[in-house]
Design a protein around this motif. Structure first.
Motif, PDB file in Angstrom:
ATOM      1  N   GLU A   1      -6.449   3.842   8.856  1.00 54.73           N
ATOM      2  CA  GLU A   1      -5.122   3.235   8.253  1.00 54.73           C
ATOM      3  C   GLU A   1      -4.257   4.552   7.978  1.00 54.73           C
ATOM      4  O   GLU A   1      -3.033   4.438   8.446  1.00 54.73           O
ATOM      5  N   LEU A   2      -4.581   5.603   7.435  1.00 56.92           N
ATOM      6  CA  LEU A   2      -3.681   6.729   7.112  1.00 56.92           C
ATOM      7  C   LEU A   2      -3.312   7.552   8.271  1.00 56.92           C
ATOM      8  O   LEU A   2      -1.978   7.634   8.527  1.00 56.92           O
ATOM      9  N   ILE A   3      -4.256   7.756   9.362  1.00 55.27           N
ATOM     10  CA  ILE A   3      -3.816   8.356  10.653  1.00 55.27           C
ATOM     11  C   ILE A   3      -2.737   7.584  11.561  1.00 55.27           C
ATOM     12  O   ILE A   3      -1.764   7.888  11.984  1.00 55.27           O
ATOM     13  N   VAL A   4      -3.180   6.266  11.648  1.00 50.91           N
ATOM     14  CA  VAL A   4      -2.023   5.293  12.258  1.00 50.91           C
ATOM     15  C   VAL A   4      -0.784   5.224  11.489  1.00 50.91           C
ATOM     16  O   VAL A   4       0.082   5.296  12.288  1.00 50.91           O
ATOM     17  N   GLU A   5      -0.792   5.297  10.256  1.00 55.43           N
ATOM     18  CA  GLU A   5       0.492   5.142   9.719  1.00 55.43           C
ATOM     19  C   GLU A   5       1.197   6.381   9.707  1.00 55.43           C
ATOM     20  O   GLU A   5       2.506   6.400   9.821  1.00 55.43           O
TER      21      GLU A   5
END
Length: 221
Positions: free
Chosen positions: A159-163
């Motif tokens: 989630e962090l990388i996608v965001e």
């Protein structure tokens, strides 16, 4: 005052000198406060790097990284190599350069990052915490994949990388190559998706050499 007398400075020049000195002092103090808030070790700066260290890396790429032009992409950087070659020092030094230029920075060890996100779920602040991490202009994740990631940690990393993808810059230090990260994560599909996004936007600085910590061993007289 002594300098002003010696050089017979006009009043306006003397005032400019005093104000410039005060501005410089305040900038230094402000940068130190911002660096502390960002989690940066004050001893790990570019000027404290041991140039005699027996390590090897692409100096041209490193010079490019210290220019911080990768923030314009925004791109990121992977600092990879064995234990003790100075990956954390170099990553922290990039953070100090960014702080000096008033770029928002946050440095955290990977295990502490995932523990904080897990703790945030207990008091229902995980969305706010993830939002803060996602919008930090320069996020530095130290010692990534030093140990295996469970299902929750893998999902949080995804989630962090996608965001952050194509929005903000991420610097990661690791003892493992990116292709080794996949085996360290609980969900292969999420892992591959996250790692592919991260690697595709990052410069890769390989640091080789012996651990500097061996030279710090105490010796007998």
């Amino acid at each position: 005052m002594t300098l002003a007398r010696q050089q017979q400075l006009p009043h306006a020049d003397f005032l400019e000198l005093v104000l410039a000195d005060e501005v410089g002092r305040r900038d230094t103090n402000s940068a130190a406060l911002r660096a502390r808030a960002a989690g940066l070790d004050p001893t790990m700066r570019l000027d404290t790097w041991d140039t005699s260290a027996q390590v090897r890396f692409d100096q041209q790429l490193w010079n490019e990284l210290t220019s911080l032009r990768f923030l314009d992409g925004p791109h990121g950087a992977l600092l990879l190599g064995p234990v003790g070659v100075g990956k954390t020092h170099l990553a922290t030094a990039l953070g100090h350069i960014a702080v000096r230029r008033r770029v928002g920075v946050h440095l955290t060890r990977a295990d502490k990052l995932f523990k904080r996100l897990k703790a945030a779920r207990l008091d229902n602040t995980v969305e706010a915490e993830m939002r803060r991490l996602a919008h930090t202009p320069l996020l530095i994740i130290d010692d990534f994949c030093l140990q295996a990631l469970d299902a929750t940690e893998t999902a949080d990393f995804y989630e962090l990388i996608v965001e952050r993808h194509h929005k903000t810059a991420t610097v990661v230090t690791s003892n493992r190559e990116p292709n080794e990260w996949l085996a360290m994560m609980a969900d292969p599909l999420l892992a591959q998706s996250a790692v592919d996004r991260l690697v595709s936007t990052c410069h890769e600085l390989i640091i080789e050499g012996d651990s500097y910590r061996r030279r710090q061993r105490p010796t007998t007289q």
